[in-house]
Design an enzyme around this catalytic site. Structure first.
Site, PDB file in Angstrom:
ATOM      1  N   SER A  35       0.847  -1.196   0.000  1.00  0.00           N
ATOM      2  CA  SER A  35       0.000   0.000   0.000  1.00  0.00           C
ATOM      3  C   SER A  35       0.875   1.236   0.000  1.00  0.00           C
ATOM      4  O   SER A  35       1.966   1.247   0.564  1.00  0.00           O
ATOM      5  CB  SER A  35      -0.941   0.014   1.212  1.00  0.00           C
ATOM      6  OG  SER A  35      -0.273   0.552   2.327  1.00  0.00           O
ATOM      7  N   LYS A  36       0.372   2.257  -0.670  1.00  0.00           N
ATOM      8  CA  LYS A  36       1.101   3.518  -0.772  1.00  0.00           C
ATOM      9  C   LYS A  36       1.312   4.113   0.622  1.00  0.00           C
ATOM     10  O   LYS A  36       2.343   4.711   0.916  1.00  0.00           O
ATOM     11  CB  LYS A  36       0.288   4.477  -1.658  1.00  0.00           C
ATOM     12  CG  LYS A  36       0.978   5.791  -1.954  1.00  0.00           C
ATOM     13  CD  LYS A  36       2.106   5.639  -2.940  1.00  0.00           C
ATOM     14  CE  LYS A  36       2.662   7.000  -3.334  1.00  0.00           C
ATOM     15  NZ  LYS A  36       3.885   6.900  -4.099  1.00  0.00           N
ATOM     16  N   ARG A  37       0.308   3.897   1.481  1.00  0.00           N
ATOM     17  CA  ARG A  37       0.391   4.452   2.848  1.00  0.00           C
ATOM     18  C   ARG A  37       1.617   3.944   3.597  1.00  0.00           C
ATOM     19  O   ARG A  37       2.170   4.620   4.433  1.00  0.00           O
ATOM     20  CB  ARG A  37      -0.867   4.093   3.648  1.00  0.00           C
ATOM     21  CG  ARG A  37      -2.048   5.005   3.397  1.00  0.00           C
ATOM     22  CD  ARG A  37      -3.028   4.935   4.548  1.00  0.00           C
ATOM     23  NE  ARG A  37      -3.481   3.576   4.798  1.00  0.00           N
ATOM     24  CZ  ARG A  37      -4.443   2.976   4.108  1.00  0.00           C
ATOM     25  NH1 ARG A  37      -5.035   3.603   3.112  1.00  0.00           N
ATOM     26  NH2 ARG A  37      -4.809   1.739   4.388  1.00  0.00           N
TER      27      ARG A  37
END
Length: 494
Positions: free
Chosen positions: A263-265
């Site tokens: 995930s980008k997060r």
């Protein structure tokens, strides 16, 4: 008010039939993450393998999540990856428009048709969207489900705000088939009466998807396995309308490790990030293709595929149910293979901007420097640091001149450099052949190994132990004047 069935008949007539049609339908919410790129690639490959049609559709029904410029990122990424679409917002096609917000009226009409068929109903209750998402929705408590059609219509006509919900059968089970996961059966009582049309008249993602896939003649729906749980509701919608159900292809997730999805997060790279980290588009695509799919038969051992080769080889039977782990080391290995396989001209073209980050002097040939790098480079971003010494001699210690393998001590290095300066100064035409001849001639005259001469010359010329290229190539690129200047500095150090 009875619905005009002619509209629906006309829409049916427009649907292209007779060949495989797939669609990539991203939401314009920013970057293109690896899972999204893989969906685009698999969708394109299924279409190309079957000689079918690949469609780009922009899903912008969730207006709150839209990011300015994100649609451009989608176009740019698909173009760079050579995943050309046959129909889409920019190229048009027989079932335009291809942007969901421009199809808004269509969804409302089909939702009303579904109400008329008894598979949906108007709901006037105040429910927060968050209650829907957490599954805290209890169908039995929804009084609107049991309103008579006349009563519901009267409240709609009176201007009361409403949503339109899917009417899930209270009893029984729903089974759907997936090309990878096989048959999956769920009990209807575990499914909620999902919202199809929101209060603002916009469709939900789940409803717009089904309507568009049918009206665009989509034969294969490719998406992440996180949508497996929604698939029974899609089936019930298709059945409610009396439509054919497309082939579902749910892809296993791309994971950062055994426990966590990418995930980008969490700082996992998007396609743009990987490009910025010095990876080639072709290497990224080749690696991403193998995250969840493997070739079979006589090409089972093959790893490196061009896009055309992938299109020929790709089949649904090669897809895996198991999650795929994204391994940056493995991608780096692919990237190195791709860099080495490029023609020298192509490599020089992609390497040049990175060389010029640190080597500003135009007298220093970027093409000649690139030739030294091609076999010694895994990522393009390594280049600036590797070649900075051409621009400016780094600070280094005289201890670098000592090397056991080359039989070189500081005393020997001093003697070699003194002699090398004399013979190199006498070279009239400064090219690799002449530099090679005088330095190997020097080694022969002094009765030492070539390496005993080359080591100190290279250290003095580059000021570092590890360099792309040897003494001869480095001296040639630096030019006669700069080479002699550096060798004299090295002699002073000794």
């Amino acid at each position: 008010m009875a619905l005009d069935m002619k509209y629906f008949e006309e829409m049916e007539k427009k649907i292209p039939k007779g060949k495989v049609r797939t669609r990539f339908a991203p939401s314009p919410t920013g970057y293109m993450h690896v899972g999204n790129l893989r969906t685009a690639l698999y969708t394109w490959l299924i279409a190309r393998n079957a000689g079918g049609t690949f469609i780009l559709r922009i899903e912008d029904t969730d207006q709150g999540r839209l990011v300015e410029g994100a649609t451009d990122v989608i176009y740019k990424t698909l173009a760079e990856c050579k995943l050309d679409h046959d129909e889409g917002p920019d190229v048009g096609g027989p079932v335009a428009p291809y942007i969901q917000s421009e199809r808004r009226d269509t969804y409302g009409k089909y939702a009303r048709l579904l109400v008329e068929k008894g598979h949906a109903y108007y709901c006037f209750c105040e429910k927060a969207d968050s209650a829907e998402d957490t599954g805290e929705f209890d169908r039995a408590e929804d009084l609107c489900r049991s309103l008579s059609p006349e009563e519901a219509q009267a409240r709609v006509d009176a201007g009361e705000p409403y949503v339109i919900r899917q009417r899930i059968p209270a009893e029984g089970t729903t089974t759907f088939h997936d090309a990878i996961f096989g048959d999956i059966t769920v009990e209807n009582k575990t499914l909620d009466d999902q919202v199809l049309i929101k209060r603002d008249g916009m469709p939900t993602y789940n409803f717009a998807n089904v309507i568009d896939d049918h009206l665009m003649g989509i034969t294969h729906v490719v998406r992440g396995s996180e949508y497996l749980s929604s698939a029974p509701k899609y089936n019930l919608l298709y059945e409610g309308f009396g439509w054919d159900i497309p082939t579902y292809v749910h892809c296993s997730p791309v994971m950062r490790d055994a426990q966590n999805k990418m995930s980008k997060r969490h700082g996992d790279p998007s396609y743009e990030d990987l490009k910025d980290q010095g990876f080639l588009t072709d290497a990224i695509l080749n690696y991403v293709a193998l995250l969840g799919w493997s070739p079979r038969g006589d090409i089972a051992e093959k790893e490196v595929f061009s896009l055309d080769e992938l299109a020929k080889a790709f089949d649904l039977a090669g897809m895996s149910k198991s999650p795929a782990i994204f391994d940056i080391e493995k991608l780096t290995h692919f990237n190195a293979l791709y860099l080495r396989a490029m023609s020298p001209e192509d490599f020089a073209r992609v390497a040049k901007p990175y060389i010029r980050e640190t080597v500003k002097g135009e007298s220093l040939s970027a093409e000649e420097i690139a030739a030294l790098l091609q076999a010694r480079c895994e990522r393009l971003t390594e280049i600036p640091e590797k070649v900075a010494f051409f621009q400016e001699l780094p600070e280094y210690s005289a201890e670098l001149f000592a090397n056991k393998k080359s039989k070189c001590t500081p005393e020997v290095a001093k003697e070699m450099l003194s002699s090398a300066i004399v013979v190199l100064d006498a070279v009239h035409t400064w090219n690799e052949g002449n530099i090679h001849d005088v330095l190997t001639g020097l080694a022969e005259g002094l009765q030492v190994k070539n390496a005993t001469v080359m080591w100190p010359v290279r250290i003095a010329a580059a000021g570092q132990a590890v360099t792309p290229g040897g003494a001869i190539e480095i001296c040639k690129i630096l030019g006669k004047e700069e080479t002699l200047r550096r060798l004299k500095l090295g002699l002073e150090k000794l």
